[in-house]
Design a protein around this motif. Sequence first.
Motif, short mmCIF file in Angstrom:
data_model
loop_
_atom_site.label_atom_id
_atom_site.label_comp_id
_atom_site.label_asym_id
_atom_site.label_seq_id
_atom_site.Cartn_x
_atom_site.Cartn_y
_atom_site.Cartn_z
N PRO A 149 0.82 -1.22 0.00
CA PRO A 149 0.00 0.00 0.00
C PRO A 149 0.85 1.26 0.00
O PRO A 149 1.88 1.33 0.69
CB PRO A 149 -0.81 -0.12 1.30
CG PRO A 149 -0.83 -1.59 1.59
CD PRO A 149 0.51 -2.09 1.14
N LEU A 150 0.41 2.26 -0.74
CA LEU A 150 1.07 3.55 -0.80
C LEU A 150 0.23 4.65 -0.16
O LEU A 150 0.72 5.77 0.02
CB LEU A 150 1.35 3.92 -2.27
CG LEU A 150 2.21 2.92 -3.06
CD1 LEU A 150 2.36 3.38 -4.51
CD2 LEU A 150 3.57 2.73 -2.40
N GLN A 151 -1.03 4.34 0.15
CA GLN A 151 -1.92 5.32 0.74
C GLN A 151 -2.74 4.68 1.85
O GLN A 151 -2.90 3.45 1.89
CB GLN A 151 -2.91 5.87 -0.31
CG GLN A 151 -2.28 6.50 -1.53
CD GLN A 151 -3.34 6.96 -2.51
OE1 GLN A 151 -4.32 7.62 -2.13
NE2 GLN A 151 -3.18 6.60 -3.77
N ASN A 152 -3.24 5.51 2.74
CA ASN A 152 -4.19 5.04 3.74
C ASN A 152 -5.51 4.71 3.06
O ASN A 152 -5.90 5.34 2.07
CB ASN A 152 -4.44 6.10 4.81
CG ASN A 152 -3.21 6.38 5.63
OD1 ASN A 152 -2.48 5.47 5.99
ND2 ASN A 152 -2.95 7.66 5.90
N GLY A 153 -6.23 3.73 3.59
CA GLY A 153 -7.54 3.42 3.05
C GLY A 153 -7.90 1.97 3.22
O GLY A 153 -7.19 1.19 3.88
N ILE A 154 -9.02 1.58 2.61
CA ILE A 154 -9.53 0.22 2.70
C ILE A 154 -9.15 -0.53 1.42
O ILE A 154 -9.50 -0.11 0.32
CB ILE A 154 -11.05 0.21 2.89
CG1 ILE A 154 -11.41 0.93 4.19
CG2 ILE A 154 -11.60 -1.21 2.89
CD1 ILE A 154 -12.89 1.13 4.37
N TYR A 155 -8.42 -1.62 1.60
CA TYR A 155 -7.95 -2.41 0.46
C TYR A 155 -8.74 -3.71 0.36
O TYR A 155 -9.00 -4.38 1.37
CB TYR A 155 -6.46 -2.72 0.62
CG TYR A 155 -5.57 -1.53 0.40
CD1 TYR A 155 -5.01 -1.27 -0.86
CD2 TYR A 155 -5.31 -0.64 1.43
CE1 TYR A 155 -4.21 -0.16 -1.07
CE2 TYR A 155 -4.51 0.49 1.22
CZ TYR A 155 -3.96 0.72 -0.03
OH TYR A 155 -3.18 1.82 -0.25
N THR A 156 -9.14 -4.03 -0.85
CA THR A 156 -9.83 -5.28 -1.13
C THR A 156 -9.27 -5.87 -2.42
O THR A 156 -8.55 -5.19 -3.16
CB THR A 156 -11.36 -5.08 -1.29
OG1 THR A 156 -11.58 -4.08 -2.29
CG2 THR A 156 -12.01 -4.67 0.01
N VAL A 157 -9.63 -7.12 -2.67
CA VAL A 157 -9.23 -7.81 -3.90
C VAL A 157 -10.48 -8.41 -4.53
O VAL A 157 -11.34 -8.94 -3.82
CB VAL A 157 -8.20 -8.93 -3.59
CG1 VAL A 157 -8.10 -9.91 -4.75
CG2 VAL A 157 -6.85 -8.32 -3.31
N VAL A 158 -10.57 -8.32 -5.84
CA VAL A 158 -11.57 -9.08 -6.59
C VAL A 158 -10.82 -10.15 -7.37
O VAL A 158 -9.93 -9.85 -8.17
CB VAL A 158 -12.38 -8.19 -7.54
CG1 VAL A 158 -13.26 -9.04 -8.45
CG2 VAL A 158 -13.25 -7.23 -6.74
N ALA A 159 -11.15 -11.41 -7.09
CA ALA A 159 -10.54 -12.55 -7.77
C ALA A 159 -11.54 -13.08 -8.79
O ALA A 159 -12.70 -13.32 -8.46
CB ALA A 159 -10.18 -13.64 -6.76
N ASN A 182 -12.10 -10.03 1.90
CA ASN A 182 -12.36 -9.25 3.11
C ASN A 182 -11.71 -7.87 2.98
O ASN A 182 -10.65 -7.73 2.35
CB ASN A 182 -11.81 -9.97 4.34
CG ASN A 182 -10.32 -10.23 4.22
OD1 ASN A 182 -9.87 -10.79 3.21
ND2 ASN A 182 -9.55 -9.83 5.22
N PRO A 183 -12.30 -6.81 3.54
CA PRO A 183 -11.66 -5.49 3.50
C PRO A 183 -10.60 -5.35 4.58
O PRO A 183 -10.76 -5.85 5.70
CB PRO A 183 -12.83 -4.53 3.75
CG PRO A 183 -13.80 -5.34 4.57
CD PRO A 183 -13.64 -6.78 4.13
N VAL A 184 -9.49 -4.69 4.26
CA VAL A 184 -8.41 -4.44 5.22
C VAL A 184 -8.17 -2.94 5.27
O VAL A 184 -7.87 -2.32 4.25
CB VAL A 184 -7.12 -5.18 4.83
CG1 VAL A 184 -5.98 -4.79 5.77
CG2 VAL A 184 -7.34 -6.68 4.85
N ASN A 185 -8.32 -2.35 6.45
CA ASN A 185 -8.10 -0.92 6.65
C ASN A 185 -6.62 -0.69 6.95
O ASN A 185 -6.12 -1.16 7.97
CB ASN A 185 -8.99 -0.41 7.79
CG ASN A 185 -9.00 1.11 7.86
OD1 ASN A 185 -8.39 1.79 7.04
ND2 ASN A 185 -9.70 1.65 8.85
N ARG A 186 -5.91 0.02 6.06
CA ARG A 186 -4.47 0.19 6.20
C ARG A 186 -4.15 1.64 6.51
O ARG A 186 -4.57 2.57 5.80
CB ARG A 186 -3.79 -0.20 4.89
CG ARG A 186 -2.31 -0.50 5.02
CD ARG A 186 -2.10 -1.77 5.81
NE ARG A 186 -0.77 -2.30 5.60
CZ ARG A 186 -0.28 -3.31 6.26
NH1 ARG A 186 -1.01 -3.90 7.19
NH2 ARG A 186 0.93 -3.76 6.03
#
Length: 409
Positions: free
Chosen positions: A288-298, A309-313
């Motif tokens: 990650p390069l920014q703060n925020g909520i990261y998710t993946v679509v497979a 699942n969402p991950v708050n970074r």
Amino acid sequence: MQRLTPILILLLIVGESLWMETGFRVLPTLILRDIPSSLLYPALTQNPGNIPATLDTSQGIFSFLSYTQGAFATVTKVSSYKCGQLVSEIFREVQIYLLSNCLVSTTPDVYNTSPDMTPAPPVETFTLLAGDTFFYSFTASDFELLPVAAGGTPQVITVEAMGMELGLGDTSYTTGCLVPPCAVLSNPTPFSSPQQLTESLTWPTSCAHAGFYNGCLQYQRNFQFIFRMDDNFCPAHGISIKSLNVFVTGPEVYAVGNSLAVSYPGVSIQWYLNGVPIPGATDTIYTPLQNGIYTVVATTSSGCSMLSNPVNRVLSGQQEIVSNESSFTIFPNPGMTNGVVNVMLRNVPTGSNLIRIYDVTGRLAKQFPIVINNENEHLMLQLDDLKKGIYNISINGKAGMLEQNLMLN
């Protein structure tokens, strides 16, 4: 939604605990409201040994213990939500008659009891990764005899299975269920056996069991299998219920040092930040390069998509940024009329809420009653009845009203 019998009548035995699965199968969210305590029966004033009715709102299960003979009724309201939006409601009434003459023996008085189950818990919950196969087996036993007047023979147990993922005739992996592959049983129901029986369920899950449901991309879907065991005691059967809640999830995002990783073989990967695709982020590991909520679509080769699942970074050295502020992101923006708009919530309080959409004149153009299960949630709004223009979308956050503008082309 599964068709429900609006009125059900049960005959039960005085002094026996009632544990009743209402049989509701509403996806993706089950919402039940309890009834006022002043209306709960059987009451202690009727018999100090009575335990008044209680409702497990997460499972839709009524339970009570009564030493009072008579007629009782339960009424349950279930609200169904699609992508967080209220789409339907239904009421179900169950009438219960408690009898006092269900004696196995009168020297001394011995009352009939319902079949015993192994494993014992009436409700069990499991979580699977899409693609795993779910196996479950249980045994029901009842070694009581029928009354001498009825022959004094061993009681017979009958099991019946319910579930939207059961295949045709409980034997087909390919047809008869909501989303194939289907679940099958070792003994198609109804299945009967004297004194004891064993039933097994096998369910091979797939990508189709996670991801999109009714146009809503979500991380996890819940499926339910219900087994009802009856003995053949007269005038009222002993009844036991086994309820299996199986959650099928998409890929899991986890931390590897300062990076995030996802492990799910045979799929293409796209990383998202606050619901917006990150250009070029298609590897299984992303830093990650920014703060925020990261998710993946497979996405599989057949085009089936699953949301992680969402991950708050919050990046190191940027802790002064308040990470618990409520916010939401809209995409695509601009959007298209007669299309779907995605709303990614961040730290929005759980529970009932309302999304309001206003046009440029301030007129309320549309609103969506929603239920938020997780503070970071992905919703999809169907806007096929809005015209081209600029709209304001608002939702209640932790510190007040949150607003974003949306353009529809």
